[in-house]
Write a protein that holds these residues in place. Structure first.
Motif, PDB file in Angstrom:
ATOM      1  N   LEU A   1       0.831  -1.209   0.000  1.00  0.00           N
ATOM      2  CA  LEU A   1       0.000   0.000   0.000  1.00  0.00           C
ATOM      3  C   LEU A   1       0.862   1.255   0.000  1.00  0.00           C
ATOM      4  N   ARG A   2       2.097   1.110   0.462  1.00  0.00           N
ATOM      5  CA  ARG A   2       3.048   2.223   0.574  1.00  0.00           C
ATOM      6  C   ARG A   2       2.471   3.360   1.425  1.00  0.00           C
ATOM      7  N   ALA A   3       1.765   2.980   2.459  1.00  0.00           N
ATOM      8  CA  ALA A   3       1.195   3.986   3.360  1.00  0.00           C
ATOM      9  C   ALA A   3       2.305   4.592   4.204  1.00  0.00           C
ATOM     10  N   ARG A   4       2.306   5.904   4.300  1.00  0.00           N
ATOM     11  CA  ARG A   4       3.265   6.621   5.131  1.00  0.00           C
ATOM     12  C   ARG A   4       2.557   7.060   6.411  1.00  0.00           C
ATOM     13  N   GLY A   5       3.324   7.159   7.494  1.00  0.00           N
ATOM     14  CA  GLY A   5       2.743   7.619   8.739  1.00  0.00           C
ATOM     15  C   GLY A   5       2.130   8.996   8.585  1.00  0.00           C
ATOM     16  N   GLY A   6       0.884   9.145   9.044  1.00  0.00           N
ATOM     17  CA  GLY A   6       0.148  10.392   8.904  1.00  0.00           C
ATOM     18  C   GLY A   6      -0.922  10.344   7.838  1.00  0.00           C
ATOM     19  N   GLN A   7      -0.877   9.329   6.965  1.00  0.00           N
ATOM     20  CA  GLN A   7      -1.875   9.236   5.908  1.00  0.00           C
ATOM     21  C   GLN A   7      -3.167   8.587   6.421  1.00  0.00           C
ATOM     22  N   PHE A   8      -4.218   8.754   5.631  1.00  0.00           N
ATOM     23  CA  PHE A   8      -5.498   8.133   5.959  1.00  0.00           C
ATOM     24  C   PHE A   8      -5.986   7.335   4.767  1.00  0.00           C
ATOM     25  N   ALA A   9      -7.010   6.558   4.986  1.00  0.00           N
ATOM     26  CA  ALA A   9      -7.662   5.806   3.922  1.00  0.00           C
ATOM     27  C   ALA A   9      -9.168   5.899   4.120  1.00  0.00           C
ATOM     28  N   ILE A  10      -9.905   5.520   3.087  1.00  0.00           N
ATOM     29  CA  ILE A  10     -11.360   5.430   3.174  1.00  0.00           C
ATOM     30  C   ILE A  10     -11.698   3.964   3.392  1.00  0.00           C
ATOM     31  N   TRP A  11     -12.311   3.666   4.521  1.00  0.00           N
ATOM     32  CA  TRP A  11     -12.561   2.296   4.934  1.00  0.00           C
ATOM     33  C   TRP A  11     -14.046   1.971   4.838  1.00  0.00           C
ATOM     34  N   ARG A  12     -14.318   0.765   4.392  1.00  0.00           N
ATOM     35  CA  ARG A  12     -15.697   0.266   4.375  1.00  0.00           C
ATOM     36  C   ARG A  12     -15.691  -1.148   4.960  1.00  0.00           C
ATOM     37  N   PHE A  13     -16.571  -1.357   5.917  1.00  0.00           N
ATOM     38  CA  PHE A  13     -16.603  -2.625   6.639  1.00  0.00           C
ATOM     39  C   PHE A  13     -17.863  -3.388   6.242  1.00  0.00           C
ATOM     40  N   TRP A  14     -17.683  -4.608   5.779  1.00  0.00           N
ATOM     41  CA  TRP A  14     -18.788  -5.354   5.192  1.00  0.00           C
ATOM     42  C   TRP A  14     -19.523  -6.189   6.228  1.00  0.00           C
TER      43      TRP A  14
ATOM     44  N   VAL B   1      -4.343  12.183  17.876  1.00  0.00           N
ATOM     45  CA  VAL B   1      -3.069  11.522  18.148  1.00  0.00           C
ATOM     46  C   VAL B   1      -2.807  10.373  17.180  1.00  0.00           C
ATOM     47  N   THR B   2      -3.822   9.860  16.503  1.00  0.00           N
ATOM     48  CA  THR B   2      -3.620   8.677  15.660  1.00  0.00           C
ATOM     49  C   THR B   2      -2.684   8.952  14.486  1.00  0.00           C
ATOM     50  N   PRO B   3      -2.911   9.989  13.665  1.00  0.00           N
ATOM     51  CA  PRO B   3      -1.924  10.255  12.614  1.00  0.00           C
ATOM     52  C   PRO B   3      -0.582  10.691  13.182  1.00  0.00           C
ATOM     53  N   ALA B   4      -0.596  11.375  14.340  1.00  0.00           N
ATOM     54  CA  ALA B   4       0.649  11.805  14.964  1.00  0.00           C
ATOM     55  C   ALA B   4       1.501  10.598  15.354  1.00  0.00           C
ATOM     56  N   ARG B   5       0.863   9.592  15.921  1.00  0.00           N
ATOM     57  CA  ARG B   5       1.595   8.401  16.335  1.00  0.00           C
ATOM     58  C   ARG B   5       2.227   7.705  15.128  1.00  0.00           C
ATOM     59  N   ALA B   6       1.466   7.527  14.063  1.00  0.00           N
ATOM     60  CA  ALA B   6       2.000   6.862  12.872  1.00  0.00           C
ATOM     61  C   ALA B   6       3.066   7.704  12.196  1.00  0.00           C
ATOM     62  N   LEU B   7       2.888   9.016  12.196  1.00  0.00           N
ATOM     63  CA  LEU B   7       3.868   9.900  11.586  1.00  0.00           C
ATOM     64  C   LEU B   7       5.216   9.797  12.302  1.00  0.00           C
ATOM     65  N   LEU B   8       5.189   9.765  13.622  1.00  0.00           N
ATOM     66  CA  LEU B   8       6.424   9.622  14.390  1.00  0.00           C
ATOM     67  C   LEU B   8       7.117   8.296  14.084  1.00  0.00           C
ATOM     68  N   GLU B   9       6.334   7.273  13.853  1.00  0.00           N
ATOM     69  CA  GLU B   9       6.901   5.960  13.545  1.00  0.00           C
ATOM     70  C   GLU B   9       7.638   5.981  12.215  1.00  0.00           C
ATOM     71  N   ASN B  10       7.209   6.850  11.316  1.00  0.00           N
ATOM     72  CA  ASN B  10       7.723   6.879   9.948  1.00  0.00           C
ATOM     73  C   ASN B  10       8.800   7.955   9.738  1.00  0.00           C
ATOM     74  N   GLN B  11       9.255   8.578  10.824  1.00  0.00           N
ATOM     75  CA  GLN B  11      10.254   9.644  10.719  1.00  0.00           C
ATOM     76  C   GLN B  11      11.666   9.098  10.933  1.00  0.00           C
ATOM     77  N   ARG B  12      12.609   9.732  10.259  1.00  0.00           N
ATOM     78  CA  ARG B  12      14.021   9.504  10.577  1.00  0.00           C
ATOM     79  C   ARG B  12      14.438  10.657  11.485  1.00  0.00           C
ATOM     80  N   LEU B  13      14.506  10.391  12.782  1.00  0.00           N
ATOM     81  CA  LEU B  13      14.687  11.445  13.766  1.00  0.00           C
ATOM     82  C   LEU B  13      16.054  11.354  14.426  1.00  0.00           C
ATOM     83  N   ARG B  14      16.596  12.511  14.764  1.00  0.00           N
ATOM     84  CA  ARG B  14      17.876  12.605  15.470  1.00  0.00           C
ATOM     85  C   ARG B  14      17.632  13.054  16.903  1.00  0.00           C
ATOM     86  N   PRO B  15      18.570  12.755  17.785  1.00  0.00           N
ATOM     87  CA  PRO B  15      18.416  13.190  19.178  1.00  0.00           C
ATOM     88  C   PRO B  15      18.202  14.699  19.278  1.00  0.00           C
ATOM     89  N   GLY B  16      17.173  15.082  20.040  1.00  0.00           N
ATOM     90  CA  GLY B  16      16.899  16.491  20.264  1.00  0.00           C
ATOM     91  C   GLY B  16      16.175  17.199  19.139  1.00  0.00           C
TER      92      GLY B  16
END
Length: 476
Positions: free
Chosen positions: A273-286, A359-374
């Motif tokens: 799916l190549r989903a990046r942290g912070g993205q959304f999708a349109i979901w349908r539940f059958w 917080v949901t997109p924020a949490r996924a976005l943080l997971e997908n970041q290349r972050l340095r100390p500080g």
């Protein structure tokens, strides 16, 4: 979970700067997006100019010899431009990947809405000017001319299309939209496709602009094929293919807090799916109670090859039903969408403010970041202690990369338009004391609309450039 309060941010030291090369890459990416956005605007403007050019190319200007013919000319041009804008609206709402990667779905839909009223006014003007012009030419009253038009089959269908457009635009007015259930509003908007299609016969049979065999006719039909082709492909064919490829099902329903659940999914090759942290999708539940409702919901974790997760708060009847989903329920997906991701970053530091279910997109976005100390500072905002959705995960992600996390808990101050708690305001907390290097940061804001607007207002007030402010809205 005890977190430092926002007021303790006053004593922090500045984080290290990101390498110059990475900043150059980010800014180059921004310039490409801005150029692409400019090209989209040029394309829309060009399509309007070409709509006018159709009339001129057909020799219509030479037929303006008196008042009635001038009214007819104005009416024809208004109809061409109005229809062209409606087709542009369809493309903007078709979830075309190029448009999504350039401006994001929320910006595209806002532009789509802004075109609605001008398009309707132009179509109404088209009807009015032509009716008056023809009435004057025929020596009829306006009422008699209208009756004559109604007896013409193609024109009668065109009147039906106009009526449908009026219903669609009226349903989009804010005060009306807020009173309608999402499902009713969405069903009404599907009438747009019918309204546009039923207008085609009178465009081809009445008047001399789109005469059979002319280049003008070929171009006009091509516009319709492009607009409806985009809708058919990206709104229907691609989602069906994704659903069949990935075979997603609900694996479990986890209660996060009262009224908040996480839905866990299993599937095949979900990393494709190549989903990046912070993205959304349109979901349908059958399931019996949910199949007819599509939900725009952010990923709360970056999908793996076989698993994915979203976290949902019950904000209405539709989202409340999701808590009753059973393991094994089939899931359809459209997307992922949005540029509320690391690809939007342009600055050396990352600042994030998240509130409520934001917080949901924020949490996924943080997971997908290349972050340095500080490099990262996160402020988690809650009206009370029950609003700590996924906070533990966000703290772990941020601190594992050497970032700082602060909490801001408590109701907003009565009578003040602030995004902070009353206690923090009394302690003298400001956006620059929380983020002392805000001007060197990308600010990601995730939360309710009114609250987010207050954060952005404060950021703009201290001079943060627009390209460093990132927010994505799901307002329908």
């Amino acid at each position: 979970m005890a977190l430092p309060s926002a007021s303790s941010a006053l004593s922090r030291r500045p984080p290290q700067s990101a390498p110059t090369l990475e900043l150059s890459v980010r800014r180059s990416r921004l310039r490409r997006r801005m150029r692409a956005a400019d090209l989209l605007i040029v394309a829309c403007s060009t399509s309007v100019a070409l709509a006018v050019a159709l009339y001129l190319a057909s020799g219509g200007a030479a037929q303006v010899v008196d008042g009635p013919s001038a009214l007819n000319a104005v009416g024809i041009v208004a109809g061409l431009v109005g229809t062209d804008l409606i087709l542009v609206m369809l493309v903007l709402a078709a979830r075309v990947p190029l448009i999504d990667r350039t401006v994001g779905q929320d910006v595209a839909i806002r532009f789509h809405r802004r075109l609605g009223k001008p398009a309707l006014y132009l179509i109404l003007g088209h009807l009015l000017f032509l009716s008056v012009g023809w009435a004057l030419q025929d020596g009829h009253t306006l009422v008699d001319e209208t009756v004559v038009l109604f007896t013409t089959p193609d024109m009668a269908i065109a009147y039906l299309g106009l009526g449908l457009l009026v219903v669609v635009v009226v349903s989009s007015i804010v005060i009306v939209r807020r009173r309608l259930p999402y499902e009713a509003w969405h069903a009404i908007h599907l009438l747009t496709y019918v309204a546009v299609l039923v207008a085609v016969p009178h465009q081809l049979s009445v008047g001399g602009v789109l005469t059979e065999g002319s280049a003008e006719r070929v171009y006009w039909i091509a516009l319709y094929v492009l607009a409806f082709g985009a809708v058919a492909w990206f709104r229907f064919a691609v989602p069906i293919a994704l659903t069949l490829r990935h075979r997603m099902r609900v694996s479990s329903v986890e209660t996060v807090a009262p009224g908040v659940i996480s839905l866990h999914f299993t599937g095949r090759s979900l990393d494709r799916l190549r989903a990046r942290g912070g993205q959304f999708a349109i979901w349908r539940f059958w399931s019996a109670g949910t199949w007819w409702h599509a939900h725009p919901i952010s990923f709360s974790a970056v999908p793996t090859a076989t698993t994915a997760r979203i976290t949902v708060r019950a904000l209405g009847a539709g989202s409340a039903r999701l808590a009753a989903l059973r393991p094994g329920t089939r899931v359809s997906i459209e997307g992922p969408y949005g540029i509320f991701t690391d690809v939007a970053r342009t600055a050396s530091r990352l600042a994030m403010v998240a509130a409520g279910i934001g917080v949901t997109p924020a949490r996924a976005l943080l997971e997908n970041q290349r972050l340095r100390p500080g490099e990262t500072t996160v402020v988690l905002r809650g009206a009370d202690d029950t609003a700590r959705y996924l906070w533990t995960e966000i703290v772990e992600l941020t601190r594992s990369n050497g970032g700082a996390v602060y909490s801001m808990i408590g109701p907003r101050p009565h009578g003040q338009d602030s995004w902070m708690s009353g206690a923090d305001l009394q302690r003298g907390v400001t956006i620059t004391s929380v983020f002392p290097h805000l001007l060197e940061s990308d600010l990601f804001v995730c939360g309710p609309a009114v609250w987010s607007d207050a954060v952005i207002r404060d950021a703009r007030a201290v001079g943060l450039p627009e390209e460093q402010i990132h927010i994505e809205r799901f307002d329908w």
